[in-house]
Motif scaffolding. Structure first.
Motif, PDB file in Angstrom:
ATOM      1  N   ALA A  78      13.784 -45.627 -59.593  1.00  0.00           N
ATOM      2  CA  ALA A  78      14.652 -45.539 -58.412  1.00  0.00           C
ATOM      3  C   ALA A  78      14.246 -46.648 -57.459  1.00  0.00           C
ATOM      4  N   ARG A  79      15.243 -47.239 -56.811  1.00  0.00           N
ATOM      5  CA  ARG A  79      14.916 -48.270 -55.819  1.00  0.00           C
ATOM      6  C   ARG A  79      15.911 -48.220 -54.682  1.00  0.00           C
ATOM      7  N   LYS A  80      15.418 -48.675 -53.523  1.00  0.00           N
ATOM      8  CA  LYS A  80      16.296 -48.729 -52.366  1.00  0.00           C
ATOM      9  C   LYS A  80      17.216 -49.931 -52.521  1.00  0.00           C
ATOM     10  N   ALA A  81      18.517 -49.728 -52.317  1.00  0.00           N
ATOM     11  CA  ALA A  81      19.470 -50.832 -52.357  1.00  0.00           C
ATOM     12  C   ALA A  81      20.259 -50.730 -51.056  1.00  0.00           C
ATOM     13  N   GLY A  82      19.778 -51.425 -50.024  1.00  0.00           N
ATOM     14  CA  GLY A  82      20.355 -51.254 -48.689  1.00  0.00           C
ATOM     15  C   GLY A  82      20.051 -49.848 -48.214  1.00  0.00           C
ATOM     16  N   ARG A  83      21.101 -49.115 -47.842  1.00  0.00           N
ATOM     17  CA  ARG A  83      20.863 -47.742 -47.360  1.00  0.00           C
ATOM     18  C   ARG A  83      21.001 -46.718 -48.478  1.00  0.00           C
ATOM     19  N   ARG A  84      21.301 -47.243 -49.680  1.00  0.00           N
ATOM     20  CA  ARG A  84      21.467 -46.323 -50.816  1.00  0.00           C
ATOM     21  C   ARG A  84      20.229 -46.343 -51.699  1.00  0.00           C
ATOM     22  N   VAL A  85      20.132 -45.337 -52.576  1.00  0.00           N
ATOM     23  CA  VAL A  85      19.084 -45.357 -53.601  1.00  0.00           C
ATOM     24  C   VAL A  85      19.772 -45.371 -54.958  1.00  0.00           C
ATOM     25  N   GLU A  86      19.338 -46.308 -55.812  1.00  0.00           N
ATOM     26  CA  GLU A  86      19.893 -46.370 -57.168  1.00  0.00           C
ATOM     27  C   GLU A  86      18.838 -45.854 -58.126  1.00  0.00           C
ATOM     28  N   ALA A  87      19.234 -44.959 -59.032  1.00  0.00           N
ATOM     29  CA  ALA A  87      18.248 -44.360 -59.938  1.00  0.00           C
ATOM     30  C   ALA A  87      18.791 -44.289 -61.362  1.00  0.00           C
ATOM     31  N   SER A  88      17.878 -44.375 -62.322  1.00  0.00           N
ATOM     32  CA  SER A  88      18.290 -44.267 -63.722  1.00  0.00           C
ATOM     33  C   SER A  88      17.145 -43.705 -64.570  1.00  0.00           C
ATOM     34  N   VAL A  89      17.548 -43.186 -65.732  1.00  0.00           N
ATOM     35  CA  VAL A  89      16.577 -42.739 -66.748  1.00  0.00           C
ATOM     36  C   VAL A  89      17.072 -43.281 -68.073  1.00  0.00           C
ATOM     37  N   SER A  90      16.238 -44.067 -68.764  1.00  0.00           N
ATOM     38  CA  SER A  90      16.658 -44.601 -70.061  1.00  0.00           C
ATOM     39  C   SER A  90      15.449 -45.096 -70.844  1.00  0.00           C
ATOM     40  N   PRO A  91      15.574 -45.175 -72.193  1.00  0.00           N
ATOM     41  CA  PRO A  91      14.474 -45.721 -72.978  1.00  0.00           C
ATOM     42  C   PRO A  91      14.409 -47.223 -72.750  1.00  0.00           C
ATOM     43  N   ARG A  92      13.200 -47.751 -72.540  1.00  0.00           N
ATOM     44  CA  ARG A  92      13.066 -49.196 -72.330  1.00  0.00           C
ATOM     45  C   ARG A  92      11.915 -49.727 -73.143  1.00  0.00           C
ATOM     46  N   LYS A  93      12.103 -50.970 -73.599  1.00  0.00           N
ATOM     47  CA  LYS A  93      11.075 -51.634 -74.411  1.00  0.00           C
ATOM     48  C   LYS A  93      10.162 -52.385 -73.457  1.00  0.00           C
ATOM     49  N   LEU A  94       8.938 -51.893 -73.253  1.00  0.00           N
ATOM     50  CA  LEU A  94       8.042 -52.522 -72.286  1.00  0.00           C
ATOM     51  C   LEU A  94       7.029 -53.409 -73.000  1.00  0.00           C
TER      52      LEU A  94
END
Ligand code: HSE
Length: 348
Positions: A277-293
């Motif tokens: 999750a991250r702040k994007a201006g006054r909104r928060v954008e969030a996600s859940v997904s498999p990622r290759k790290l």
């Protein structure tokens, strides 16, 4: 100072809390001047006991460990009228209600009604239940604040590994710009077994269920709903967001094959189910997904059922914590830590 406690739900977490209270009774009294008087316990499957003068925790634990019902505390089962949980919350003399019923991520009930009833009867609430915290955090927090009560939820994310309390103590004064983490132990356990033991998905899931990591319905784990609930809670509590699970882009691990997991590893990467999750201006954008790290990412080294969370902070930059994300004693401890925080504030 004594604090009167009522337990709503006495499964794994409740039993873990009682075991800690029993084991550390003298230490807690001598070190923090904390004495727990357990005045009520109710569980949908095991019955209830309510004694204003205090329940003998050791005696209750003996019954629970023997697989007996809670109402056997008084003697013969059935000799006492069944007590309705809402009635018990209202009438018992607890200062703090520990709401430890099973999570229902879709409805957040009956836990939300229990918590509201506690606030209406002037009782503080601590809870490890992800439903009310994910669906109604702001409403419940406001209700608590309006009544000068505490609503504490440390155990909802990463069990007793400190997350929310960090921002009251060690990291106080930092603004959280973003969070990224592994918040579901079951899926991390499955991915670890697929990679390290070449285990098939179904066998790894079965093992996670046997070990007690998975939710009652493991769909919540493997399809990402559990991690969604946790990232919503983090967003709303730490990032000043106001989002709900439907706002989170979600993908679970069920489409990920063992071959993909092994191929990624051969290239120097590791698949992880990442909640962010991250702040994007006054909104928060969030996600859940498999990622290759890449293996150099601190989150790539988190194996088995462990959880981890990287905070991106305005003053301290990136800080990663890792630790247990579930477990009887670990989640029981989260409840104790919240109760001790309330105790210390009330003493002041
Ligand atoms: N099913 C959850 C997990 C339990 O696997 O992480 C803790 O919330």
């Amino acid at each position: 100072m004594e604090l009167k406690i009522g337990l709503i739900g006495c499964g794994t977490v409740g039993t873990g809390l009682l075991e800690i209270l029993d084991k550390k009774r003298e230490y807690l009294r001598d070190t923090f001047d904390f004495e727990a008087r357990l005045v009520a316990v109710t569980d949908k499957l095991k019955g209830s006991v309510c004694i204003p003068e205090g329940i003998d925790i050791k005696k209750l634990l003996d019954l629970l460990h023997q697989g007996e019902r809670i109402d056997a505390y008084h003697g013969e089962v059935g000799s006492h009228e069944a007590i309705d949980a809402l009635d018990l919350i209202e009438k018992c003399e607890a200062d703090v209600i520990a709401e430890l019923t099973y999570t229902d991520i879709k409805t957040a009930e009956p836990a939300t009604s229990y918590i509201k009833k506690a606030f209406r009867s002037g009782k503080h609430v601590v809870s490890s239940n992800k439903g009310p915290a994910a669906l109604h955090y702001h409403e419940l927090k406001k209700m608590a604040d309006n009544n000068n009560l505490f609503f504490r939820i440390e155990g909802t994310v990463m069990s007793g590994t400190p997350v929310f309390s960090l921002f009251e103590n060690g990291l106080v004064g930092n603004e959280v710009r973003a969070v990224q983490g592994i918040l579901n132990g079951t899926t991390n356990f499955i991915l670890t077994r697929m990679e390290q033991d070449s285990m098939d998905y179904a066998d790894a899931l079965k093992l996670a269920q046997e070990l007690g990591y998975a939710e009652a319905d493991p769909t919540a784990d493997v399809e990402g709903y559990d991690a969604v609930a946790k990232i919503v809670i983090l967003s709303n509590v730490l990032l000043d967001g106001n989002i709900s699970p439907a706002d989170v882009r979600r993908e679970g691990i069920t489409a990920l094959s063992k071959d993909q997991v092994l191929a990624a590893r051969a290239e120097g990467f590791r698949y992880k189910l990442i909640a962010q999750a991250r702040k994007a201006g006054r909104r928060v954008e969030a996600s859940v997904s498999p990622r290759k790290l890449p293996l150099s990412d601190p989150l790539a080294g988190i194996m088995g059922a462990h959880n981890a969370l990287t905070f991106d902070l305005d003053l301290m930059g990136k800080i990663t914590i890792q630790g247990a994300g579930a477990g009887k004693i670990e989640t029981g401890y989260s409840i104790l830590s919240d109760i001790l925080a309330i105790h210390s504030r009330l003493r002041r």
